[in-house]
Design a protein around this motif. Structure first.
Motif, PDB file in Angstrom:
ATOM      1  N   UNK A 190       0.801  -1.230   0.000  1.00  0.00           N
ATOM      2  CA  UNK A 190       0.000   0.000   0.000  1.00  0.00           C
ATOM      3  C   UNK A 190       0.834   1.280   0.000  1.00  0.00           C
ATOM      4  N   UNK A 191       2.102   1.167   0.382  1.00  0.00           N
ATOM      5  CA  UNK A 191       2.926   2.377   0.464  1.00  0.00           C
ATOM      6  C   UNK A 191       4.404   2.014   0.419  1.00  0.00           C
ATOM      7  N   UNK A 237       8.728  -0.860   2.903  1.00  0.00           N
ATOM      8  CA  UNK A 237       7.545  -1.213   2.127  1.00  0.00           C
ATOM      9  C   UNK A 237       6.436  -1.588   3.093  1.00  0.00           C
ATOM     10  N   UNK A 238       5.322  -0.891   2.939  1.00  0.00           N
ATOM     11  CA  UNK A 238       4.188  -1.165   3.808  1.00  0.00           C
ATOM     12  C   UNK A 238       3.159  -1.981   3.043  1.00  0.00           C
ATOM     13  N   UNK A 239       2.750  -3.084   3.667  1.00  0.00           N
ATOM     14  CA  UNK A 239       1.683  -3.885   3.073  1.00  0.00           C
ATOM     15  C   UNK A 239       0.431  -3.654   3.899  1.00  0.00           C
ATOM     16  N   UNK A 275       1.566  -5.283   7.366  1.00  0.00           N
ATOM     17  CA  UNK A 275       2.689  -4.827   8.194  1.00  0.00           C
ATOM     18  C   UNK A 275       3.666  -3.974   7.398  1.00  0.00           C
ATOM     19  N   UNK A 276       4.861  -3.819   7.937  1.00  0.00           N
ATOM     20  CA  UNK A 276       5.896  -3.010   7.277  1.00  0.00           C
ATOM     21  C   UNK A 276       7.189  -3.811   7.248  1.00  0.00           C
TER      22      UNK A 276
END
Lengths: 278, 114
Positions: free
Chosen positions: B30-31, B50-52, B55-56
Motif C-alpha cells: 500500500x505504500x 515497504x508497507x503492506x 505490516x511493514x
C-alpha cells in the motif's frame, strides 16, 4: 506508515528455507503460512511451525482470517504420518496442531486431532488448538481422552466484536467448551484473542473475566493485523505499552500465564509458555 | 541481475528492487518509502520501507552507492511491486561500486525454492 513496532522481516536464511522445504516435501500446511503470520520468519528461523490439519480450506468465513474459505476436500488420513516425519526431521520437542474448521464433518475433524496426538505423543509433547466442533461434546471428549499437554480454543475476539466478525461462531459456546475441558480433566487450557477490531477496555475486561470464569489457564492477546484487502480493517494499533497494560490487567485476574504483545499469536512461543506456566 | 539473501536484486546498471518471492510474502503493498536522490546507501543497511496491508518491512540495500534515481511511479501505484517486482516495480537506482558478494539469479532462486 504503520507504527515502527509492526516491522516484520521477510524470512531468509538456512533454517527458514529448510522448514519450507520440509513442509512442501510432506505436502503439509501450517497456519504460519496460510495466515501469513508476522512471526513466520522468526519461528521458521527457529525451526518451528504450527501444523494445520484437515486441509487448507475452512468452512467458516470469519472477517479477520486469511485462510482459504470454501468447500474442503476429502480428509487426508496420511497427513498425520507426514506431520510425524516433519516433526522428526525438524527435531521438535513440542508441537502445536491446529486445523481449519470443518463443519462439513460429523465430528468436526476431532478424530484426526486424536490421531495426531496419539501418533506424535511418543516423540514430542503435543498442544492442540481446536475449533468449537459446533458444541459437539462427544468430539471434544475424544480429544480430552487422548490427553494432550494443552488444549487451546481461541475466543479470537472480545465479546462485543464477536457477533460482528464471527457470524458462524458462538461466544457462549466457545466459553462452554473451555469450561467443559476443565470440568472433566486436568488438562491445561489456553485461549486467546486479538485486539484492534473496535473493542474498548470494558469489552476486554469482560472477555477476560468470562475466560476466567471458564477456568482458562493460559491467555494470549495480540494485535489484529489485516491480512489482505478483503479482510476487516484495523480500528486501532495498540502500542507495546498498551499491551503491557493488558497483560497486567489479565494477570490481575490471576490467570496462570499471560502473554500479550503486538505479534503475539496463540501458538507463539507455545513451548516456552507451557514450560514457564507449569 | 544479482540477488541478496535479504531478497533484494540489483541489475548491472544499478537498478534495485525486491524479488518476486519477497513480494509474495508481503502481499498487498500500500505504500513505499524510498530513499532521497543523492543519498549514500550502505550495503546491508536499510534503504527503503515497504508497507503492506498487514505490516511493514525494510528493504536492505544489496549494494553500496549513491542514489541517482527513484521510481516515482510507485508513489501513485505501489502495487506495481506486486504486479512486477523484478521489472516495473523497481525501487531506485544507485551508482554501484561492486556486486561481488551477491548471489546469481540461479543461486537465489534455488535457495528459495521449496
Amino acid at each position: 506508515m504503520k507504527p515502527e513496532w509492526l516491522k516484520v522481516k521477510i524470512g531468509s536464511g538456512e533454517n527458514f528455507n529448510k522448514v519450507r522445504k520440509i513442509l512442501r516435501k510432506g505436502k503439509l500446511h501450517t497456519i504460519c503460512e496460510e495466515a501469513n503470520c508476522p512471526n513466520k520468519a522468526e519461528c521458521f528461523g527457529n525451526k518451528t511451525a504450527t501444523f494445520l490439519i484437515l486441509g487448507d480450506i475452512c468452512t467458516r468465513n470469519c472477517g479477520y482470517c486469511n485462510v482459504k474459505k470454501g468447500k474442503p476436500g476429502k480428509v487426508d488420513k496420511r497427513e498425520v504420518k507426514r506431520i510425524k516425519d516433519a516433526v522428526r526431521e525438524l527435531g521438535l520437542k513440542y508441537v502445536v496442531i491446529t486445523s481449519v474448521t470443518r463443519d462439513d464433518l460429523e465430528d468436526g475433524g476431532a478424530s484426526l486431532f486424536v490421531e495426531s496426538i496419539k501418533e506424535l505423543k511418543d516423540i514430542c509433547k503435543v498442544e492442540v488448538l481446536v475449533p468449537d466442533f459446533k458444541g459437539n461434546v462427544y468430539a471434544l471428549k475424544k480429544i480430552i481422552e487422548s490427553n494432550p499437554e494443552v488444549i487451546g480454543h481461541n475466543i479470537e475476539v472480545t465479546k462485543d466484536v464477536f457477533s460482528r466478525v464471527r457470524k458462524q461462531g458462538d461466544y457462549r459456546l466457545s466459553l462452554k467448551l473451555l469450561k467443559k475441558i476443565k470440568k472433566i480433566s486436568n488438562i491445561k487450557t489456553k485461549s486467546g484473542f486479538m485486539v484492534g477490531l473496535g473493542e474498548n477496555y470494558g469489552d476486554i475486561l469482560e472477555t477476560l473475566n468470562d475466560l476466567k470464569e471458564s477456568k482458562v489457564d493460559i491467555i494470549t492477546i495480540g494485535q489484529y493485523l489485516q491480512p489482505s484487502k478483503e479482510n476487516l480493517k484495523v480500528e486501532k494499533y495498540y502500542t507495546p505499552i498498551e499491551f503491557e497494560n493488558l497483560k497486567r490487567i489479565a494477570e490481575d485476574i490471576s490467570f496462570r500465564k499471560v502473554i500479550a504483545g503486538p505479534f503475539v499469536r496463540s501458538s507463539y512461543h507455545a513451548k516456552e509458555l507451557f514450560e514457564n506456566g507449569r | 541481475m544479482k540477488f541478496s539473501k535479504d531478497h533484494a536484486w540489483v541489475k548491472e546498471d544499478g537498478t534495485v528492487g525486491i524479488s518476486d518471492f519477497a513480494q509474495k510474502q508481503l502481499k498487498d503493498i500500500v505504500f513505499v518509502e524510498l530513499p532521497e536522490k543523492g543519498k549514500k546507501l550502505e550495503k546491508g543497511k536499510m534503504a527503503a520501507s515497504i508497507e503492506s496491508v498487514k505490516s511493514v518491512s525494510d528493504v536492505i540495500s544489496p549494494v553500496s552507492g549513491k542514489v541517482i534515481e527513484v521510481n516515482e511511479k510507485l508513489k501513485e501505484d505501489p502495487t506495481l511491486i506486486n504486479k512486477d517486482a523484478e521489472g516495473r516495480g523497481w525501487l531506485f537506482k544507485v551508482k554501484i561500486e561492486e556486486t561481488d558478494s551477491l548471489m546469481t539469479e540461479e543461486e537465489y532462486r534455488k535457495r528459495n525454492e521449496a
